[in-house]
Design an enzyme around this catalytic site. Structure first.
Site, short mmCIF file in Angstrom:
data_model
loop_
_atom_site.label_atom_id
_atom_site.label_comp_id
_atom_site.label_asym_id
_atom_site.label_seq_id
_atom_site.Cartn_x
_atom_site.Cartn_y
_atom_site.Cartn_z
N GLY A 1 73.51 -7.82 16.49
CA GLY A 1 73.73 -9.27 16.45
C GLY A 1 74.10 -9.73 15.04
CG HIS B 1 79.58 -32.35 -16.22
ND1 HIS B 1 80.30 -31.44 -15.47
CD2 HIS B 1 79.63 -31.92 -17.51
CE1 HIS B 1 80.79 -30.51 -16.28
NE2 HIS B 1 80.39 -30.78 -17.53
N GLY C 1 54.16 -23.04 14.68
CA GLY C 1 55.20 -22.45 15.54
C GLY C 1 55.98 -21.32 14.88
CG ASP D 1 64.24 -24.09 19.39
OD1 ASP D 1 64.80 -24.93 18.67
OD2 ASP D 1 63.87 -22.97 18.99
CE1 TYR E 1 73.75 -20.44 13.06
CE2 TYR E 1 71.93 -21.27 11.75
CZ TYR E 1 73.10 -21.48 12.42
OH TYR E 1 73.63 -22.74 12.44
P1 NAI Z 1 72.75 -16.31 17.12
O1 NAI Z 1 73.15 -16.90 18.40
O2 NAI Z 1 72.99 -17.01 15.84
O3 NAI Z 1 73.45 -14.88 16.96
C1 NAI Z 1 73.35 -13.86 17.90
C2 NAI Z 1 74.53 -12.93 17.70
O4 NAI Z 1 74.37 -11.77 18.50
C3 NAI Z 1 75.84 -13.55 18.10
O5 NAI Z 1 76.75 -13.38 17.06
C4 NAI Z 1 76.26 -12.77 19.37
O6 NAI Z 1 77.64 -12.67 19.50
C5 NAI Z 1 75.59 -11.42 19.09
N1 NAI Z 1 75.30 -10.64 20.29
C6 NAI Z 1 74.78 -11.08 21.46
N2 NAI Z 1 74.58 -10.03 22.31
C7 NAI Z 1 74.96 -8.92 21.64
C8 NAI Z 1 75.00 -7.52 21.97
N3 NAI Z 1 74.57 -7.08 23.15
N4 NAI Z 1 75.45 -6.65 21.05
C9 NAI Z 1 75.89 -7.09 19.84
N5 NAI Z 1 75.88 -8.40 19.48
C10 NAI Z 1 75.42 -9.30 20.37
O7 NAI Z 1 71.22 -15.92 17.30
P2 NAI Z 1 70.12 -15.45 16.27
O8 NAI Z 1 70.74 -14.95 15.02
O9 NAI Z 1 69.21 -14.54 17.01
O10 NAI Z 1 69.36 -16.78 15.96
C11 NAI Z 1 68.77 -17.54 17.01
C12 NAI Z 1 68.70 -18.99 16.65
O11 NAI Z 1 67.72 -19.18 15.63
C13 NAI Z 1 70.01 -19.51 16.07
O12 NAI Z 1 70.85 -19.99 17.08
C14 NAI Z 1 69.53 -20.59 15.17
O13 NAI Z 1 69.49 -21.78 15.89
C15 NAI Z 1 68.11 -20.21 14.79
N6 NAI Z 1 68.08 -19.78 13.40
C16 NAI Z 1 68.34 -20.66 12.41
C17 NAI Z 1 68.33 -20.26 11.11
C18 NAI Z 1 68.64 -21.23 10.05
O14 NAI Z 1 68.69 -22.42 10.33
N7 NAI Z 1 68.88 -20.81 8.82
C19 NAI Z 1 68.04 -18.87 10.72
C20 NAI Z 1 67.79 -18.03 11.84
C21 NAI Z 1 67.81 -18.48 13.11
#
Ligand code: NAI
Length: 468
Positions: A179, A442, A40, A310, A182
């Site tokens: 964006g 430690h 995936g 998801d 994450y």
């Molecule tokens: P996200 O939901 O974390 O962030 C998207 C961001 O884009 C938000 O801050 C939002 O306010 C902003 N945004 C939305 N529309 C916009 C616009 N038109 N202009 C400017 N900013 C805008 O989504 P992301 O980063 O794409 O990740 C998706 C998912 O993937 C996450 O929710 C997470 O569950 C998963 N993920 C997990 C990771 C981890 O566990 N380390 C790493 C990467 C992703």
């Protein structure tokens, strides 16, 4: 009830393949249907390849700043082709490993897009034609796909999705990331470390909306140190290619602006994927956000159809999907089981890393729960100093009456590893005192969790806490 049951799992990501393996371990007959790649998004174009590139970015950055340790390396160069090849090698090993596990468990793998025909039939469009699979149960684990915003269709040339951003042919000189969530921050920081000038456009008032604000402050400060620019309350409107440059039109509070760059990466979130799945054939429908509603046994409202990962709701994290896969498998095999996890840890591979589990202060205050907070800075940790990574802190939140740990939020070195202890504490209903009384080796970073727990009661030894 037939036993063993014949089960079709739709999707071979960390929810689907984990569910399939557990089903086989429990003696069920399993077929996995996968449209694109075994493993995936997570293994192929998500968690794993991003962490490989992030590790490379961090190593390069550390070498450049090792002067204080007396180490200097001149002329550190990056071979992008070699880096991508190395990353792809890791992906290959892991996906090959999963395919091997499926084979060893005698799980049939059918490559092609599957769709539900009726409650006991799945049709798979394979290159050799349609294959029909009869089954007792169906598990939907079809995952999610990146959201595209108007004006920024993913062509993986001018506009990268996370997939394109994980397979660069060169490091862009100027990168605009849309964006600040994450993915935007993880990959934006990685590119900044590899040499790009990065501008992050974020729609809300700050990076990483929804995360502990004290932690995020450290990340925002670190972005500045890396020379990154964060534009908040900013919306990308569209772009134009002018010769070799891309002109991105943005709307900010102060009006419209154009940002010139060489590459755009759009990372504004992901949405559950159920296109062409045939849900309507069995009377199922997704909710307004695209998720399938499930009960605590991961059942949809059709009794023999389950949904995990998801597609089954937030948080869209691999480990939450895997857990749901284990639950669904046990339920199908006739065991008494339900999803009863008290918390799902979240880890963000920024620099420094951020990790969080359980409730946040704002959330508890809104609910009227009385709580106490203890913090401990990594600047006071000998181990953090020896790693030359002293930025950040651990915050432990405990119930003011019972002392039970309600949340742990941290930013700093290796906190994505440290969060496991915090998750275990919450899962077992530990108190801050339980953590404080546990001997921590430690010199290690987890001592910071112990000290933050001591600090809940004003008793941290390695920071001065004046009596209130
Ligand atoms: P996200 O939901 O974390 O962030 C998207 C961001 O884009 C938000 O801050 C939002 O306010 C902003 N945004 C939305 N529309 C916009 C616009 N038109 N202009 C400017 N900013 C805008 O989504 P992301 O980063 O794409 O990740 C998706 C998912 O993937 C996450 O929710 C997470 O569950 C998963 N993920 C997990 C990771 C981890 O566990 N380390 C790493 C990467 C992703």
């Amino acid at each position: 009830m037939a036993n063993p049951r014949t089960v079709v799992v739709l999707g071979a990501g960390p929810a689907g393949y984990v569910c399939a393996i557990r089903l086989a371990q429990l003696g069920q007959k399993v077929t996995v249907v996968e449209k694109t790649y075994v493993g995936g998004t997570c293994l192929n174009v998500g968690c794993i390849p991003s962490k490989a590139l992030i590790a490379a970015g961090s190593l390069k950055e550390r070498i450049a700043h090792a002067g204080a340790m007396g180490i200097s390396a001149d002329n550190v160069r990056l071979d992008v082709g070699k880096l991508v090849e190395w990353k792809q090698g890791i992906v290959g090993k892991l996906t090959g490993g999963v395919s091997g596990l499926l084979r060893n468990h005698k799980i049939d793998l059918v490559m092609g897009k599957g769709s539900i025909v009726d409650r006991n039939t799945v049709a798979v469009a394979t290159p050799e034609g349609t294959k029909t699979l009869k089954c007792d149960d169906i598990v939907i684990a079809t995952g999610s796909v990146p959201i595209a915003i108007p004006g920024f269709a993913f062509d993986e040339r001018d506009v990268w999705s996370s997939t394109g951003a994980l397979a660069p042919t060169s490091i862009p000189k100027r990168l605009v990331v849309i964006g600040g969530g994450y993915i935007g921050l993880e990959l934006g920081m990685m590119y900044a470390k590899l040499g790009s000038e990065v501008t992050v456009l974020e729609a809300t008032g700050g990076a990483l909306p929804g995360q502990d604000r004290d932690c995020v402050k450290i990340i925002e400060r670190s972005m500045k140190k890396l020379g990154m620019k964060l534009m908040v309350e900013t919306f990308a409107q569209g772009y134009e290619r002018k010769g070799s440059e891309l002109h991105v039109k943005v709307k900010t509070k102060a009006g419209e602006q154009v940002i010139v760059c060489d590459q755009i990466a759009s990372m504004v979130g992901r949405k559950p994927y159920s296109e062409g799945l045939g849900l309507e054939k069995v009377g199922l429908a997704v909710d307004a956000k695209g998720f399938l509603q499930v009960d605590r046994q991961m059942r949809t409202k059709v009794a023999n159809i389950y949904a995990i990962g998801d597609i089954a709701g937030q948080p869209m994290l691999a480990h939450k999907g895997s857990k749901e896969g284990l639950v669904a498998a046990a339920v199908i095999a006739g065991h008494k089981e339900e999803y009863d996890a008290r918390c799902v840890p979240a880890v963000i591979f920024t620099a420094p890393e951020m990790a969080s589990v359980g409730a946040q202060e704002a959330e508890l205050a809104a609910k009227g729960v009385a709580f106490k907070v203890g913090t401990f800075p990594f600047a006071a940790s000998g181990r953090a100093m020896s790693l030359m990574e002293t930025e950040g802190f651990v915050k432990v939140i405990a119930d003011a009456k019972t002392d039970e740990v309600l949340g742990v939020h941290m930013v700093g070195p290796e906190v994505t590893e440290l969060v496991a202890e915090a998750a275990l504490a919450i899962e077992l209903g530990a108190t801050a005192e339980d953590i404080a009384r546990t001997i921590h080796a430690h010199p290690t970073l987890p001592e910071a969790i112990m000290e933050a727990a001591e600090s809940v009661h004003g008793m941290a030894v390695h920071i001065f806490q004046p009596k209130r």
